[in-house]
Each structure stands twice: as structure tokens, then as C-alpha cells.
Design an enzyme around this catalytic site. Sequence first.
Site, PDB file in Angstrom:
ATOM      1  N   HIS A  75       0.609  -0.782   0.052  1.00 15.51           N
ATOM      2  CA  HIS A  75       0.255  -0.500  -0.436  1.00 15.51           C
ATOM      3  C   HIS A  75       0.848   1.222   0.149  1.00 15.51           C
ATOM      4  CE1 HIS A  75      -4.048   2.407   1.065  1.00 15.51           C
ATOM      5  NE2 HIS A  75      -3.702   3.130   1.138  1.00 15.51           N
ATOM      6  N   ASP A  84       2.454   6.718 -13.589  1.00 20.30           N
ATOM      7  CA  ASP A  84       2.834   5.483 -12.015  1.00 20.30           C
ATOM      8  C   ASP A  84       4.390   6.187 -11.838  1.00 20.30           C
ATOM      9  OD1 ASP A  84       3.708   4.251 -10.034  1.00 20.30           O
ATOM     10  OD2 ASP A  84       1.434   3.045 -10.109  1.00 20.30           O
ATOM     11  N   ARG A 102       6.222   4.390  -8.833  1.00 20.59           N
ATOM     12  CA  ARG A 102       6.369   3.553  -7.409  1.00 20.59           C
ATOM     13  C   ARG A 102       7.339   2.790  -8.311  1.00 20.59           C
ATOM     14  NH1 ARG A 102       0.742   2.147  -5.700  1.00 20.59           N
ATOM     15  NH2 ARG A 102       0.880   1.931  -8.671  1.00 20.59           N
TER      16      ARG A 102
END
Length: 200
Positions: free
Chosen positions: A52, A127, A129
Site C-alpha cells: 500500500h 506511476d 512507484r
Amino acid sequence: MPIEFIATSKLPTAFGEFNISVFQDPVTGEEHVALSKGLENPPTGPVLVRVHSECLTGDAFASLKCDCGPQLQATQKLINEAGQGVILYLRQEGRGIGLTNKIRAYALQDQGHDTVDANLLLNLPADARRYDMCSIMLDHLKVKEVKLITNNPLKIQALKDQGINVVDRVPLTVGRNPFNEHYLKTKRERMDHLYQKDDF
């Protein structure tokens, strides 16, 4: 990415008692968290795991723009009911673009752009990440096999690329509301998230 285990404690929550462990990148000082339950001894089988990424607006302020807060809470409930599992809470706000840029992207979304295009208009990746810290965190917790709680196939592949044995995927469809329907649809249609059409 070199990260080190630095601290742990018990953490009573509204969803049950967990252990909270902090891992730190010694170069950047960035801290990531493992919220775990039932891992005092090495597990003998697959463990429920959710990766998460930090979402201040959703996790702390109950924003309706996303489904992050409900996903986090639902995962805590699921792990507490199962008696074993771990949430890897990664400090990657705004899919890795940071809080300021995330709010800038929100402003563009208010003008009608979707979550992907908003990032791209800021000359940022859709994205950004990374997941290379996950294997170190799971190794510290002696987790060898994972049942990954996710709708994102990129997370599954990212963990596999780190040598983590992902044996199953557990869907997580919560938090839909009138404010985030377009966001969830964009995640399915443009980011390949594994939602079903009748989820919307």
C-alpha cells in the site's frame, strides 16, 4: 535499494492489534512501514500481503477522490480476521510523484483530466512507484510465499521480479463512490487494474 530495519512495537488499532515495524533507507532517510499480525514465528504457508503506497488524502483525511483509505481499512480487517498477514506501507505519495505534485494533479483532474493525463501534463510518469524494498521487508518477517491483496497486475509482476513467490491474488473492491467512479474506471481502462465491469 538498501533499507534497514530500525524499530518495532505493538500497535492496537480499531481493527485489531498489529505489530508495526519501521525500515529506513540509510541514504535518503525515507521510512517504510510493515504492519503485521501473526508473524511472531516464521509462517509455514502463504501469507496475506498488501503493498500500500502512502496516500495522505485518502488514508488520513478520508478523501473521496480515491479508494485508498477504504482499501487500507478493509485490508486491516481482512488480516485481523485471518489472524495473519502484513501491510507494506510504502512512503510513495501520489503514486511516487510526491504530495505537492499530487495536489497539482488533483487540480488538473478538477478541470476534467483523468488521473493518468493529469500526471503526464505535469511531465511526470503516470506511476513512479518502486517496489525494490518489499523483498527486504518480507525477508525480515520471514515471509516466503505471498497471497497478494491487489487489483494491480504491475504489483504482482514487480514482486515476482524481486524474487517473491506470489502464489495467489486476493481482489479488493471497496470504496466506490460518486466522486471516484471516473478514477476507478481510468485505473481499469488505462492502467490495467483487474476490476470487473460490474464493479462500476
